[in-house]
Design a protein around this motif. Sequence first.
Motif, PDB file in Angstrom:
ATOM      1  N   LEU A  92       0.826  -1.211   0.000  1.00 14.63           N
ATOM      2  CA  LEU A  92       0.000   0.000   0.000  1.00 14.63           C
ATOM      3  C   LEU A  92       0.856   1.256   0.000  1.00 14.63           C
ATOM      4  O   LEU A  92       0.544   2.247  -0.664  1.00 14.63           O
ATOM      5  CB  LEU A  92      -0.940  -0.006   1.207  1.00 14.63           C
ATOM      6  N   TYR A  93       1.972   1.214   0.736  1.00 18.74           N
ATOM      7  CA  TYR A  93       2.887   2.357   0.755  1.00 18.74           C
ATOM      8  C   TYR A  93       3.500   2.588  -0.629  1.00 18.74           C
ATOM      9  O   TYR A  93       3.592   3.725  -1.115  1.00 18.74           O
ATOM     10  CB  TYR A  93       3.981   2.137   1.795  1.00 18.74           C
ATOM     11  N   MET A  97       3.160   5.987  -2.940  1.00 14.42           N
ATOM     12  CA  MET A  97       4.279   6.849  -3.329  1.00 14.42           C
ATOM     13  C   MET A  97       4.506   6.870  -4.838  1.00 14.42           C
ATOM     14  O   MET A  97       5.235   7.724  -5.334  1.00 14.42           O
ATOM     15  CB  MET A  97       5.560   6.451  -2.605  1.00 14.42           C
ATOM     16  N   THR A  98       3.889   5.940  -5.593  1.00 12.43           N
ATOM     17  CA  THR A  98       3.959   6.052  -7.046  1.00 12.43           C
ATOM     18  C   THR A  98       3.003   7.122  -7.563  1.00 12.43           C
ATOM     19  O   THR A  98       3.118   7.555  -8.708  1.00 12.43           O
ATOM     20  CB  THR A  98       3.613   4.718  -7.733  1.00 12.43           C
ATOM     21  N   ARG A  99       2.082   7.568  -6.711  1.00 14.41           N
ATOM     22  CA  ARG A  99       1.076   8.533  -7.131  1.00 14.41           C
ATOM     23  C   ARG A  99       1.191   9.862  -6.399  1.00 14.41           C
ATOM     24  O   ARG A  99       0.520  10.838  -6.766  1.00 14.41           O
ATOM     25  CB  ARG A  99      -0.328   7.948  -6.920  1.00 14.41           C
ATOM     26  N   SER A 105       3.231  10.589   1.329  1.00 15.76           N
ATOM     27  CA  SER A 105       2.777   9.208   1.549  1.00 15.76           C
ATOM     28  C   SER A 105       3.114   8.750   2.959  1.00 15.76           C
ATOM     29  O   SER A 105       2.288   8.141   3.660  1.00 15.76           O
ATOM     30  CB  SER A 105       3.429   8.269   0.530  1.00 15.76           C
ATOM     31  N   LEU A 106       4.336   9.066   3.400  1.00 15.10           N
ATOM     32  CA  LEU A 106       4.760   8.678   4.749  1.00 15.10           C
ATOM     33  C   LEU A 106       4.003   9.448   5.819  1.00 15.10           C
ATOM     34  O   LEU A 106       3.657   8.887   6.869  1.00 15.10           O
ATOM     35  CB  LEU A 106       6.259   8.915   4.914  1.00 15.10           C
ATOM     36  N   GLY A 159      -3.821   7.451  -4.274  1.00 15.17           N
ATOM     37  CA  GLY A 159      -2.660   7.533  -3.396  1.00 15.17           C
ATOM     38  C   GLY A 159      -3.040   7.791  -1.952  1.00 15.17           C
ATOM     39  O   GLY A 159      -2.500   7.168  -1.034  1.00 15.17           O
ATOM     40  N   VAL A 160      -3.966   8.725  -1.729  1.00 12.76           N
ATOM     41  CA  VAL A 160      -4.423   9.030  -0.371  1.00 12.76           C
ATOM     42  C   VAL A 160      -5.092   7.809   0.251  1.00 12.76           C
ATOM     43  O   VAL A 160      -4.862   7.482   1.425  1.00 12.76           O
ATOM     44  CB  VAL A 160      -5.391  10.229  -0.372  1.00 12.76           C
ATOM     45  N   THR A 161      -5.927   7.114  -0.535  1.00 18.72           N
ATOM     46  CA  THR A 161      -6.606   5.918  -0.024  1.00 18.72           C
ATOM     47  C   THR A 161      -5.606   4.842   0.347  1.00 18.72           C
ATOM     48  O   THR A 161      -5.706   4.209   1.414  1.00 18.72           O
ATOM     49  CB  THR A 161      -7.581   5.372  -1.084  1.00 18.72           C
TER      50      THR A 161
END
Length: 323
Positions: A92-93, A97-99, A105-106, A159-161
Amino acid sequence: MNSSHDRARSWVGVGYVLLAATLFSVNGTVSKLVMATGLSSLRLVEIRCLGAALLFAVIATWRRPGSLRIGRRELGFVCVYGVVGLALVQWLYLVAMTRMPVSISLLIEFTAPLLIALWVRYVRKEPVRRRIWVALVLTLAGLALVAQVWAGLTLDAVGVTAASLAAVALAAYYLLGERGLARRDPWSLAAWSFAAAAVFWALLQPWWTYPFAQLGVDVGLRGGGTGPLVPTWLLVGWVVVLGTLVPFALVLTALTRIGATRVGLVGTAEPPLAGLVAWAAIGETLTTVQIVGGAVVLAGIVLAESARAPQSTEALPAEGLAG
């Protein structure tokens, strides 16, 4: 004399965690470079889990022969622990971080300590310090600044999800870790949990379908594929050894010196470190408002990490799993 020795031991433990946080931060950017070659996030997590499982198993056996023995009931536990707390957190991480920028992301994922404190207070009915409410306000306010909600959500919804689900899975890892460490040493627990994660991915994506040819592709070490070229397999090796094994070993060693609560507090250095690494390596940038928001989120995380009652059982720290 003992006091000086304890202080020195404590500072060494802090140094271990800071070094681990730095390695985890670098690993985020290295992983992003690997996936830029076309290797999917699922395949990267798959090889990372298998490599870490094998290396931790060797270390666990070397440190204490027979430590990997496990009963049927405990095997079920480590399967859940490895799949939810390791396989899903890492995947999921990587999706997040790809988006989105690595640091954002962190930051979202590091709301896990807040979720833990809320679980302990309202599900376990254990005492939690009042500062948790201040931490909640700070975290939500900081995330609003990072996302710049007044201008419309500027972050990728997927990405947020993914980052938010990673926070939930990370909180589960932390809470389940308390139970796991009550039964066995950290090294064998890490070996079994990574092994469970590796089997999970191997069942979904058999190894005979692995795109090994992709590991020979050269990738530039700067953003956009520029800079010095290195083969993908070398970066994958970094992810397994310097991005997983070494930092996890440093964190485990630090636990014996300064305890889980302080390890978690010091480990909150990872998100800003990840932002600096991503800026230096691949040119990711944040606005001034987003940087301020990140600082506010970190303040909330620090409060949340220290909000549990001091008599609570210690566990593996939340930091580092994402990296």
